[in-house]
Design a protein around this motif. Structure first.
Motif, PDB file in Angstrom:
ATOM      1  N   LEU A  61       0.226  -0.814  -0.172  1.00 24.34           N
ATOM      2  CA  LEU A  61      -0.007   0.118  -0.358  1.00 24.34           C
ATOM      3  C   LEU A  61       0.610   1.629   0.013  1.00 24.34           C
ATOM      4  O   LEU A  61       0.950   2.051   0.958  1.00 24.34           O
ATOM      5  CB  LEU A  61      -0.814  -0.471   1.582  1.00 24.34           C
ATOM      6  N   LEU A 255      -7.318   5.646  -4.088  1.00 20.64           N
ATOM      7  CA  LEU A 255      -8.703   5.479  -3.517  1.00 20.64           C
ATOM      8  C   LEU A 255      -9.412   4.699  -4.571  1.00 20.64           C
ATOM      9  O   LEU A 255     -10.175   3.528  -4.359  1.00 20.64           O
ATOM     10  CB  LEU A 255      -9.901   6.548  -2.753  1.00 20.64           C
ATOM     11  N   VAL A 300     -16.911   5.364   0.165  1.00 24.12           N
ATOM     12  CA  VAL A 300     -15.909   4.922   0.700  1.00 24.12           C
ATOM     13  C   VAL A 300     -15.981   4.146   1.782  1.00 24.12           C
ATOM     14  O   VAL A 300     -15.829   2.764   2.034  1.00 24.12           O
ATOM     15  CB  VAL A 300     -13.897   5.276   0.736  1.00 24.12           C
ATOM     16  N   CYS A 301     -16.687   4.589   2.988  1.00 21.78           N
ATOM     17  CA  CYS A 301     -17.384   3.702   3.676  1.00 21.78           C
ATOM     18  C   CYS A 301     -18.123   2.999   3.617  1.00 21.78           C
ATOM     19  O   CYS A 301     -18.217   1.534   4.453  1.00 21.78           O
ATOM     20  CB  CYS A 301     -17.997   5.217   5.165  1.00 21.78           C
ATOM     21  N   VAL A 304     -16.431  -0.242   1.640  1.00 22.64           N
ATOM     22  CA  VAL A 304     -14.876  -0.755   3.365  1.00 22.64           C
ATOM     23  C   VAL A 304     -16.111  -1.250   4.041  1.00 22.64           C
ATOM     24  O   VAL A 304     -16.026  -2.711   4.453  1.00 22.64           O
ATOM     25  CB  VAL A 304     -14.045   0.319   3.917  1.00 22.64           C
ATOM     26  N   LEU A 305     -17.692  -0.843   4.170  1.00 22.91           N
ATOM     27  CA  LEU A 305     -17.803  -1.658   5.886  1.00 22.91           C
ATOM     28  C   LEU A 305     -18.838  -3.284   5.164  1.00 22.91           C
ATOM     29  O   LEU A 305     -18.693  -4.420   5.378  1.00 22.91           O
ATOM     30  CB  LEU A 305     -19.439  -0.618   6.191  1.00 22.91           C
TER      31      LEU A 305
ATOM     32  N   PHE B  29      -6.183   3.365  19.726  1.00 20.65           N
ATOM     33  CA  PHE B  29      -4.567   2.894  18.886  1.00 20.65           C
ATOM     34  C   PHE B  29      -4.627   0.744  20.306  1.00 20.65           C
ATOM     35  O   PHE B  29      -5.271   0.261  19.796  1.00 20.65           O
ATOM     36  CB  PHE B  29      -3.732   2.857  18.416  1.00 20.65           C
ATOM     37  N   VAL B  35      -6.994   1.971  13.889  1.00 19.09           N
ATOM     38  CA  VAL B  35      -5.428   2.589  13.608  1.00 19.09           C
ATOM     39  C   VAL B  35      -6.827   4.248  13.008  1.00 19.09           C
ATOM     40  O   VAL B  35      -7.378   3.907  12.331  1.00 19.09           O
ATOM     41  CB  VAL B  35      -4.848   2.986  12.485  1.00 19.09           C
ATOM     42  N   ARG B  86     -17.469  -1.768  14.905  1.00 15.85           N
ATOM     43  CA  ARG B  86     -17.516  -3.626  13.682  1.00 15.85           C
ATOM     44  C   ARG B  86     -16.315  -3.011  12.522  1.00 15.85           C
ATOM     45  O   ARG B  86     -15.275  -4.307  12.661  1.00 15.85           O
ATOM     46  CB  ARG B  86     -18.687  -2.554  12.706  1.00 15.85           C
ATOM     47  N   LEU B  87     -16.066  -1.797  12.715  1.00 15.84           N
ATOM     48  CA  LEU B  87     -14.854  -2.258  11.913  1.00 15.84           C
ATOM     49  C   LEU B  87     -13.348  -2.471  12.719  1.00 15.84           C
ATOM     50  O   LEU B  87     -12.078  -3.260  12.063  1.00 15.84           O
ATOM     51  CB  LEU B  87     -14.258  -0.523  11.977  1.00 15.84           C
ATOM     52  N   PHE B  90     -11.937  -5.760  11.017  1.00 14.42           N
ATOM     53  CA  PHE B  90     -11.823  -5.732  10.040  1.00 14.42           C
ATOM     54  C   PHE B  90      -9.991  -4.944   9.532  1.00 14.42           C
ATOM     55  O   PHE B  90      -9.248  -5.350  10.881  1.00 14.42           O
ATOM     56  CB  PHE B  90     -11.897  -4.249   9.228  1.00 14.42           C
ATOM     57  N   THR B  92      -6.257  -3.921   8.548  1.00 18.81           N
ATOM     58  CA  THR B  92      -5.193  -2.394   8.865  1.00 18.81           C
ATOM     59  C   THR B  92      -5.904  -1.713   7.459  1.00 18.81           C
ATOM     60  O   THR B  92      -6.263  -0.239   7.285  1.00 18.81           O
ATOM     61  CB  THR B  92      -4.050  -2.099   8.833  1.00 18.81           C
ATOM     62  N   LEU B  93      -6.247  -2.385   6.356  1.00 17.98           N
ATOM     63  CA  LEU B  93      -6.208  -1.955   5.386  1.00 17.98           C
ATOM     64  C   LEU B  93      -7.518  -0.604   5.396  1.00 17.98           C
ATOM     65  O   LEU B  93      -8.158   0.481   5.198  1.00 17.98           O
ATOM     66  CB  LEU B  93      -6.196  -1.953   4.018  1.00 17.98           C
ATOM     67  N   ALA B  94      -8.876  -1.646   5.903  1.00 22.06           N
ATOM     68  CA  ALA B  94      -9.759  -1.086   5.520  1.00 22.06           C
ATOM     69  C   ALA B  94     -10.409  -0.031   6.837  1.00 22.06           C
ATOM     70  O   ALA B  94     -10.923   0.795   6.467  1.00 22.06           O
ATOM     71  CB  ALA B  94     -10.620  -2.456   6.129  1.00 22.06           C
ATOM     72  N   VAL B  96      -7.953   2.242   7.678  1.00 21.82           N
ATOM     73  CA  VAL B  96      -7.167   3.513   7.249  1.00 21.82           C
ATOM     74  C   VAL B  96      -8.404   3.835   6.308  1.00 21.82           C
ATOM     75  O   VAL B  96      -8.859   5.058   6.653  1.00 21.82           O
ATOM     76  CB  VAL B  96      -6.032   2.548   6.930  1.00 21.82           C
ATOM     77  N   LEU B  97      -8.261   2.681   5.515  1.00 19.92           N
ATOM     78  CA  LEU B  97      -9.965   3.683   4.477  1.00 19.92           C
ATOM     79  C   LEU B  97     -10.999   4.411   4.788  1.00 19.92           C
ATOM     80  O   LEU B  97     -11.376   4.898   4.737  1.00 19.92           O
ATOM     81  CB  LEU B  97     -10.226   3.145   3.270  1.00 19.92           C
ATOM     82  N   PHE B  98     -11.534   3.875   5.989  1.00 17.40           N
ATOM     83  CA  PHE B  98     -12.758   4.294   6.223  1.00 17.40           C
ATOM     84  C   PHE B  98     -12.793   5.557   7.614  1.00 17.40           C
ATOM     85  O   PHE B  98     -13.038   6.205   7.638  1.00 17.40           O
ATOM     86  CB  PHE B  98     -13.082   2.831   7.253  1.00 17.40           C
ATOM     87  N   VAL B 100     -10.000   7.658   6.667  1.00 18.02           N
ATOM     88  CA  VAL B 100      -9.302   8.242   6.051  1.00 18.02           C
ATOM     89  C   VAL B 100     -10.477   8.833   4.823  1.00 18.02           C
ATOM     90  O   VAL B 100     -10.882  10.378   5.226  1.00 18.02           O
ATOM     91  CB  VAL B 100      -8.778   7.678   4.627  1.00 18.02           C
TER      92      VAL B 100
END
Lengths: 353, 288
Positions: A61, A255, A300-301, A304-305, B29, B35, B86-87, B90, B92-94, B96-98, B100
């Motif tokens: 990544l 993204l 995105v949220c 992801v979920l 954390f 994260v 919930r998160l 998941f 780490t990548l998910a 981070v994305l969420f 962000v």
């Protein structure tokens, strides 16, 4: 069973490609807005697909791709403005610079075996260093930015008909996708996927992890820099925050790839189309300045979920279910199945387009 | 020499705020194992709230910090219950994305609501200076540092001497064992996230009179917080505190002796060196 999925994926790919080429030449659809949305999608699709060689195929990544993008763009633009070079020549300098940066950044990060989170943070730090240094570098315009000349022709990659940029980027995207498909079938591509799936196992069977990761990063950087070179001519104004910033890198490159599904070859393309269309449509329909960012964030949220793998792998699974397959779709990281030639290749080679 | 002492002190004072901001991130954390890339965005929103309170009611930012911190405690708990719970299952990548994406939503909201230009909170005493010998320090930074120090101390007391604090530390040390002796993970995690976000709120409100706030400032805060906690060792309370001081001082020294942009680049260069050379932080002792 794999062939059904492959056929489905190929059909989807061909369809997408045909649509992409046909849409802008259909009558009535050549207004400026549509062309700019399509061009934006094509640019993002190309950049996301280039990122994907490293981010998706090798599973690293990287948030440093803004640097490579900027190297190509600034290389082409700065030498053109300051010394009157042809942007292709300057762009090549940028591509070389990007590859060298990838080599250094990759070596520093991979050598110390950073985990995914630390790799993402470290590449971000490299990108931020680049951003701040670019701001005080006068040769490339500093924070005031650099404006490219208008009075040049096709030999300098400057076209009055902005649809030409669309076709260029579509062609480049198709090339990168073809390259990715070919790469996946070769030893190097297989190694990359092995590194992504399980580094320890990959190392145990004798793959040089450092080398594979570095090659992936350098290929990815070079492709991204080529995109930057052309983008500079399309956008004609460059400043560090719009070229190198972390949020820009995320929005233009990372993204879209992840929305679409970084593991699928077509994922970045579909993701880019979704993202750019969303961004431009919200910009038009809502006068609220932040609307497009909010929309992107919400999408995105939700992805992801609900479908963390991304749109394309999800669609492939759904498509496979409906095409009458009785076998359960395989899950990421599922244990190797019996009919697979080698245990290692199974989780990655099994029909993700 | 005088300039050196001066910039070390002014830097250290902002560092106190970075410390409380980063302690919030490292707590979340350590306990929730998430994260949170939206941390800086919470700091930014708190700065905006302090600015609004000042703009509309003439409220002093240090007074406004109290309700803002309380509000962010509630928001943080809501953030956990709504999303992080919930998160946390998941990868780490998910995560981070969420997070962000959450930051993008807040950035979009701030841009639409208050425009892209930086806003400043300038109370009447904003330019006052306190003289100690031949060193002069801005009053605002002294107050800010005192509050940051007090908040960190209060948090430390909370973690060390209360039952809640003990259950937090137990959850950091060994999640499974903590659960086994009857610590309810979701409750501890919810309150910890609340405290973490409240730290961001406090830091944001107090940063408002020190540095201007704009919709894009949050990335800096997020990365400063990450640099600080990695410097101090992920999950370590005192590490985060001293990391905050170090980063504040580095920044101030860089701004005094080097060009502003170079100074910023220097902070990130330091980060890379630490990640590569000492990935577990400079002081590898787990305290929190």
């Amino acid at each position: 069973m794999t062939s059904t999925r492959k056929r489905f994926a190929v059909a989807a790919g061909v369809l997408a490609a045909v649509l992409a080429v046909l849409v802008p030449i259909l009558p009535g659809l050549d207004d400026e807005f549509t062309v700019s949305v399509l061009t934006g999608s094509a640019i993002s699709a190309y950049l996301a697909s280039s990122w994907n060689v490293q981010g998706g195929l090798t599973g690293q990544l990287s948030f440093a791709h803004g640097l490579f993008f900027g190297a190509g763009a600034y290389g082409a633009a700065a030498f053109q403005v300051r010394h009157g070079w042809n942007p292709i020549l300057g762009g090549l300098v940028g591509v070389v610079a990007a590859v060298l940066m990838a080599l250094v950044i990759g070596y520093v990060c991979f050598r110390s075996g950073l985990s995914h989170l630390y790799f993402a943070l470290a590449t971000t730090a490299f990108a931020e260093i680049g951003l701040y240094l670019a701001g005080s570098w006068h040769f490339i315009g500093g924070v005031e930015g650099l404006t490219l000349p208008f009075d040049v022709g096709g030999a300098e990659l400057r076209f009055d008909d902005s649809r030409i940029y669309y076709w260029i980027f579509v062609a480049l995207t198709v090339l990168v996708l073809l390259g990715t498909v070919l790469l996946k079938r070769r030893k190097l591509g297989l190694y990359m996927q092995c590194v992504r799936e399980n580094e320890q196992t990959a190392a145990a069977v004798g793959i040089s992890i450092l080398r594979v990761k570095l090659i992936a990063m350098m290929i990815s950087a070079a492709l991204t820099a080529v995109g930057g070179m052309l983008y500079a001519q399309y956008i004609r104004f460059l400043d560090p925050s719009s070229m190198l910033g972390w949020t820009i890198t995320l929005q233009m490159i990372v993204l879209p790839a992840i929305i679409g599904g970084a593991r699928a070859t077509l994922g970045p393309v579909i993701g880019a189309i979704i993202y750019v269309v969303l961004r431009e449509e919200t910009r038009v329909y809502f006068s609220y300045t932040g609307a497009s960012l909010i929309a992107l964030g919400v999408v995105v949220c939700v992805i992801v979920l609900l479908i963390p793998k991304g749109v394309v792998p999800f669609a492939t699974e759904v498509g496979a279910k409906f095409s009458g397959r009785r076998k359960k779709p395989d899950v990421d990281g599922s244990p190797p199945r019996d009919e697979a030639p080698t245990g290692l290749a199974t989780p990655v080679g099994s029909g993700r387009s | 020499m005088l300039t050196l002492i001066q910039s070390v002190l002014t830097g250290g004072m902002v560092g106190g705020l970075y410390a409380i901001m980063s302690v919030g991130l490292t707590l979340t954390f350590g306990v929730v194992r998430i994260v949170n890339f939206a941390h800086g965005a919470f700091v930014m929103m708190a700065s905006y709230l302090a600015w609004l309170a000042y703009q509309n009611w003439g409220m002093d930012p240090f007074v406004a910090a109290i309700p803002i911190t309380a509000l962010f405690l509630v928001i943080g708990i809501g953030f956990y219950v709504g999303f992080l719970q919930r998160l946390s299952k998941f990868d780490t990548l998910a995560q981070v994305l969420f997070t962000v994406a959450i930051a993008f939503i807040l950035q979009g909201f701030a841009t639409g609501q208050w425009g892209p230009d930086p806003q400043v909170v300038a109370p009447s005493y904003s330019l006052d200076v306190v003289h100690i010998g031949s060193i002069s320090l801005p009053l605002i930074r002294i107050i800010a540092f005192a509050i940051g120090l007090a908040a960190t101390a209060a948090l430390w007391l909370l973690l060390t001497y209360t039952d809640f604090g003990r259950s937090v530390r137990a959850s950091v040390a060994d999640r499974g064992a903590a659960q086994m002796i009857g610590i309810k993970p979701s409750r501890v995690q919810a309150i910890t996230t609340g405290i973490g976000v409240a730290c961001a709120g406090l830091a944001g409100a107090i940063l408002a009179p020190i540095s201007s706030v704009s919709p894009t400032v949050y990335t800096d805060y997020t990365f400063i917080a990450f640099i600080v906690i990695i410097l101090g060792g992920l999950g370590s309370f005192f590490g985060a505190f001293f990391g905050g001081l170090i980063i504040g001082i580095t920044e101030a020294l860089g701004q005094t002796y080097l060009d502003g942009g170079i100074a910023h680049a220097l902070t990130f260069a330091m980060f890379i060196v630490i990640v590569v050379v000492r990935p577990n932080g400079l002081a590898v002792r787990r305290t929190a």
